[in-house]
Write a protein that holds these residues in place. Sequence first.
Motif, PDB file in Angstrom:
ATOM      1  N   HIS A  49     -55.135  34.034 -71.966  1.00 32.08           N
ATOM      2  CA  HIS A  49     -54.895  32.777 -71.245  1.00 32.08           C
ATOM      3  C   HIS A  49     -54.863  32.987 -69.729  1.00 32.08           C
ATOM      4  O   HIS A  49     -54.075  32.339 -69.033  1.00 32.08           O
TER       5      HIS A  49
ATOM      6  N   ARG B 197     -53.748  24.742 -80.877  1.00 27.73           N
ATOM      7  CA  ARG B 197     -52.809  23.960 -81.691  1.00 27.73           C
ATOM      8  C   ARG B 197     -53.088  23.988 -83.188  1.00 27.73           C
ATOM      9  O   ARG B 197     -54.249  24.050 -83.615  1.00 27.73           O
TER      10      ARG B 197
ATOM     11  N   PHE C 179     -51.761  20.718 -66.187  1.00 25.03           N
ATOM     12  CA  PHE C 179     -50.305  20.544 -66.230  1.00 25.03           C
ATOM     13  C   PHE C 179     -49.606  21.314 -65.111  1.00 25.03           C
ATOM     14  O   PHE C 179     -48.382  21.271 -65.012  1.00 25.03           O
TER      15      PHE C 179
HETATM   16  C1  BGC Z   1     -54.221  24.278 -73.874  1.00 29.05           C
HETATM   17  C2  BGC Z   1     -53.489  23.229 -73.071  1.00 29.05           C
HETATM   18  C3  BGC Z   1     -52.099  23.730 -72.807  1.00 29.05           C
HETATM   19  C4  BGC Z   1     -52.158  25.036 -72.085  1.00 29.05           C
HETATM   20  C5  BGC Z   1     -50.778  25.606 -71.904  1.00 29.05           C
HETATM   21  C6  BGC Z   1     -54.243  25.546 -73.093  1.00 29.05           C
HETATM   22  O1  BGC Z   1     -54.836  26.526 -73.867  1.00 29.05           O
HETATM   23  O2  BGC Z   1     -55.527  23.867 -74.200  1.00 29.05           O
HETATM   24  O3  BGC Z   1     -53.459  21.989 -73.780  1.00 29.05           O
HETATM   25  O4  BGC Z   1     -51.352  22.805 -72.080  1.00 29.05           O
HETATM   26  O5  BGC Z   1     -52.915  25.942 -72.826  1.00 29.05           O
HETATM   27  O6  BGC Z   1     -50.667  26.262 -70.735  1.00 29.05           O
END
Ligand code: BGC
Length: 347
Positions: free
Chosen positions: A180, A81, A290
């Motif tokens: 990711h 972020r 999430f």
């Molecule tokens: C973040 C999470 C975010 C996610 C999105 C991660 O890198 O730290 O806060 O919700 O990415 O998939």
Amino acid sequence: MGITKTGFGTAPDGQSVELYTLTNDNGVVLSVMTYGAIVTTLQVPDRDGALGDVVLGFDSLEDYIRDTPYFGAACGRYANRIAKATFTLDEVTYKLAANDGDNSLHGGLIGLDKVVWQAEETESDDSVAVSFRYTSPDGDEGYPGNLDIEMVYELTNDDGFRITYTAATDQATPINLTNHSYFNLAGAGTGDILSHVLRLTADRYTPVDDTLIPTSELLPVAGTPLDFTTPAAIGARIADVPGGYDHNFVLPMVDDGELALVAEVSEATSGRVMEVFTTEPGIQLYTGNFLDGSHLGKVGIAYQQHYGFCLETQHFPDSPNQPTFPSTILRPGEVYEQVTEYRFGTV
Ligand code: BGC
């Protein structure tokens, strides 16, 4: 050892998307596509030699385009972020695309995870690789400068998946690239990752406010559920972490830019082990908080909360607004470089 290339569909902008499948001498298989430079499959052996796919993802390109929580994706220009989607550099204030409340997350609305990369295959004596290139134009998602990025995704014969990132710019700009991938060493879709045992070398972390922006402090992990300096199950203390783990850990830098072992994860039933090496000062542990069953992953399995964990090697979140954090500014004439390797084995 070898590489195959197949068509994987068409991106929203009409460009065709290719899927590259890399196989090393031990039969480890890595599939990556040109849309988002996304890792779609990573098949590694368990202790009996049986291959299992250890990354979460989808079966089709359409699923990735429709809605993905960054499964396997390249994140940038700024991973994690930037507060209020703005920063000031050399007395100029830049406004970025806000895509996470008021903040900018993982590069904005159309980050590096949603563009088609140019790909080229390379092979050496001990690895197979795909080199991805993309030029993010001046003003892209609000960022200054034309940014030329190269990411080499390499599968080595010692079962390492190594990413070497380099970039150059024609105007000063922040940059923070990562991958990711969501891992589950028991196999994607087989259950949650709470019994995986994690060791992290970090003895500090960057606490965040309620919008997940760092407060600027570097606090010790000792005495908190974030202390993984001694190996612990990811789920052992997760109930004491509101929402689950989503934290940037401060890594002990050996020498700036030196590749260091920073994390080890093991899973008892499969015997699979993953080591993480990086040149970066930080690592985000995100435990798929999430995920809520709304994403139907490979072979139609709904991914529930904590079905995967990410270890995103990075600079600290919001560094462009945090003068005490290591700098993320790349200037013309400099070369950005980050190397991360995920290496697999068994016990
Ligand atoms: C973040 C999470 C975010 C996610 C999105 C991660 O890198 O730290 O806060 O919700 O990415 O998939």
